[in-house]
Design a protein around this motif. Structure first.
Motif, PDB file in Angstrom:
ATOM      1  N   ALA A 145      48.638  -8.517  96.156  1.00  0.00           N
ATOM      2  CA  ALA A 145      47.302  -8.721  95.594  1.00  0.00           C
ATOM      3  C   ALA A 145      46.369  -7.575  95.965  1.00  0.00           C
ATOM      4  N   VAL A 146      46.421  -7.126  97.216  1.00  0.00           N
ATOM      5  CA  VAL A 146      45.562  -6.033  97.669  1.00  0.00           C
ATOM      6  C   VAL A 146      45.945  -4.738  96.966  1.00  0.00           C
ATOM      7  N   THR A 147      47.233  -4.502  96.799  1.00  0.00           N
ATOM      8  CA  THR A 147      47.693  -3.284  96.126  1.00  0.00           C
ATOM      9  C   THR A 147      47.280  -3.278  94.660  1.00  0.00           C
ATOM     10  N   GLY A 189      45.506 -11.887  85.852  1.00  0.00           N
ATOM     11  CA  GLY A 189      46.401 -11.567  86.958  1.00  0.00           C
ATOM     12  C   GLY A 189      45.880 -12.111  88.270  1.00  0.00           C
ATOM     13  N   LEU A 190      44.564 -12.040  88.474  1.00  0.00           N
ATOM     14  CA  LEU A 190      43.975 -12.567  89.701  1.00  0.00           C
ATOM     15  C   LEU A 190      44.036 -14.086  89.727  1.00  0.00           C
ATOM     16  N   LEU A 191      43.846 -14.710  88.563  1.00  0.00           N
ATOM     17  CA  LEU A 191      43.968 -16.165  88.497  1.00  0.00           C
ATOM     18  C   LEU A 191      45.387 -16.612  88.839  1.00  0.00           C
ATOM     19  N   GLY A 192      46.375 -15.847  88.378  1.00  0.00           N
ATOM     20  CA  GLY A 192      47.755 -16.162  88.737  1.00  0.00           C
ATOM     21  C   GLY A 192      47.977 -16.058  90.236  1.00  0.00           C
ATOM     22  N   ALA A 193      47.350 -15.048  90.852  1.00  0.00           N
ATOM     23  CA  ALA A 193      47.455 -14.903  92.307  1.00  0.00           C
ATOM     24  C   ALA A 193      46.802 -16.084  93.021  1.00  0.00           C
ATOM     25  N   THR A 195      52.343 -12.854 103.660  1.00  0.00           N
ATOM     26  CA  THR A 195      52.151 -11.411 103.822  1.00  0.00           C
ATOM     27  C   THR A 195      52.478 -10.643 102.549  1.00  0.00           C
ATOM     28  N   VAL A 196      53.607 -10.957 101.966  1.00  0.00           N
ATOM     29  CA  VAL A 196      54.050 -10.231 100.761  1.00  0.00           C
ATOM     30  C   VAL A 196      53.072 -10.462  99.621  1.00  0.00           C
TER      31      VAL A 196
END
Length: 508
Positions: A80-82, A243-247, A74-75
């Motif tokens: 990621a969405v924020t 940043g998205l790749l890290g996510a 959830t966190v």
């Protein structure tokens, strides 16, 4: 033939049908609550639960564990969405699923079992604390400040701001839901074993809001089809963002570890077929790939629903497939029911779920018996709160590796001082981590007699330590005897020097 009869027998069918209904009743409030807490439409949580039942549930891997949206992610989803927007969720989950499938195909699934248990418990504890701190604001009908640290720091002020009819009513509903969850299983009789606590908490909250006409926020309903967002080829360009790749890496690591650790725990609950870890990782990846294609939440195996499935008497994977069927029928036929659920009640359920992620009862004995493991657990949890999920888990894994390297590189130095010479016997594993101890001991030896190093009892002598000992031997004229256990005789042992060839130390 006996296994076929077992699967088709009326007893097995009835057990699986009953178990599927129990899991469905547990899954509905959790799927919806996790979606709302993640900052996405409530229907997307149901979509992930449906995919977890119909797709991952039908694939080989683990026979009885149930998949769907998990509180443990959830966190990470909310962050990621924020940061990247709801539109990026689909490609993020899709990339995670493809990576999981690839890891399963190359046989990497079993290696996830090598992740330190202390890191996993620390990860769950950090998630639990962040989840509690964020959902307490929802219980009070307020908005969370943002990061985990900010949320924790703002809690004292939150409690002083619970004024007005809306805030008081919301808090009462949320606290009431938590109280129901705590007390429900303690009630006598068979009812607590039949009806799951989360469903009862939501039902009582809906009834209380309707009966007393409480001014509390309820779930916003968009409709199942309207909530979906198909991921297209253009979305792959978002992966150029580091940043998205890290996510994606964080999602893959955490979702895979949580699923496979859950599988190991579920295997201990029943005597049926054991989990095939690589196939289970492929099943999880396939499910996440489909969830990503429709823009839904990421999926993992969930221990709460899996335990409910086993405890309800499930015998085959039919129970988890049927639970997906019931979720699909509910989402298609009764979507308006979601609009009756108070947000505060779901927040209370997630506060309770977050508290269960914190291993309160195990920290004290772990500190007494395995202090290093307890330090890894605590540091991982604090790092998640202070930074983010990805960095916290990486720090925990790194600390666990350092701890293990330190413990396995134990070396012992026995000094035998005589009138004509000093003999130092090294035993254990001599690595660069122990160089300060070794060199401090050698440099503190008396300088008025020859020194001889006995390396015959070493199990391992790494390059850094060998080089340092050779330099010390050359500088002082000390001798060394005995092969080390890590390589060839000549390379492992230091060049022997005659005792009387010792040169005076500088300044003498």
């Amino acid at each position: 033939m006996s296994s076929i009869r077992l699967r088709l027998s009326p007893d097995v069918v009835s057990r699986d049908v009953l178990a599927s209904i129990v899991v469905f009743l547990v899954a509905v409030p959790l799927c919806v609550g996790i979606a709302v807490a993640s900052g996405v439409p409530a229907e997307l949580g149901l979509v992930t639960g449906i995919v977890g039942g119909l797709v991952a549930g039908a694939m080989p891997g683990s026979s009885l564990q149930v998949s769907g949206p998990a509180a443990g992610l959830t966190v990470l989803v909310y962050e990621a969405v924020t940061t990247h927007g709801v539109a990026a969720l689909g490609i993020l989950v899709l990339a995670t699923g493809l990576l999981q499938v690839g890891l399963g195909l190359v046989g990497f699934g079993r290696w996830f079992r090598a992740i330190s248990t202390a890191v996993v418990h620390g990860m769950l504890a950090g998630i639990g604390l962040v989840l509690i701190s964020s959902q307490l604001y929802a219980v009070a009908g307020a908005s969370a400040p943002g990061s985990g640290l900010d949320n924790l720091a703002g809690l004292p002020g939150l409690f002083t701001r619970i004024t007005g009819a809306a805030a008081v009513s919301s808090t009462a509903v949320g606290v009431g839901a938590i109280a129901v969850l705590i007390l429900w299983k303690r009630l006598p009789g068979r009812l607590p074993g039949i009806l799951p606590g989360p469903l009862v908490a939501v039902g009582i909250a809906i009834a209380a809001v309707a009966l007393f006409d409480l001014p509390v926020a309820t779930i916003e309903v968009r409709g199942l089809v309207d909530s979906l967002r198909l991921t297209g080829l253009d979305d792959f360009g978002l992966l150029a963002d580091l940043g998205l790749l890290g996510a994606v890496l964080a999602f893959t690591l955490i979702a895979s570890a949580e699923s496979l650790f859950s599988a190991a725990a579920v295997d201990r609950m029943h005597d049926g077929p054991r989990t095939r870890y690589n196939k289970e990782l492929i099943a999880q990846g396939t499910g996440n790939t489909l969830c990503g294609l429709v823009g839904a939440l990421p999926m993992t195996a969930v221990i709460v629903r899996s335990a409910a499935n086993v405890q309800a008497g499930a015998r085959t994977k039919a129970s988890r497939i049927l639970h997906g069927v019931w979720l699909l029928l509910f989402a298609a036929l009764f979507p308006a029911v979601l609009g009756l659920i108070p947000v505060a009640a779901l927040a209370g359920i997630l506060v309770h779920a977050g508290a269960k992620l914190i291993p309160v009862t195990t920290i004290r004995p772990l500190w007494r018996e395995h202090r290093g493991e307890a330090v890894v657990l605590i540091v991982t949890a604090l790092a998640i709160i202070l930074t983010d999920m990805f960095m916290g888990v990486l720090l925990g894994i790194g600390l666990a590796v350092v701890k293990t390297a330190w413990e396995t590189s134990a070396v012992r130095l026995d000094v035998d001082e005589r009138e004509d010479r000093t003999t130092v016997v090294l035993s254990g594993s001599a690595t660069f981590l122990r160089l300060p101890l070794i060199l401090d001991t050698l440099e503190a030896l008396p300088k008025d007699r020859p020194v001889e190093l006995d390396l015959s009892r070493l199990r391992h002598l790494d390059h850094a330590c060998r080089t340092a000992l050779e330099a010390w031997s050359t500088h002082t004229g000390a001798g060394a005897t005995g092969p080390a256990a890590d390589g060839a005789q000549r390379e492992a042992a230091l060049a022997a020097a005659a005792p009387d060839s010792r040169r005076p130390a500088p300044g003498r």
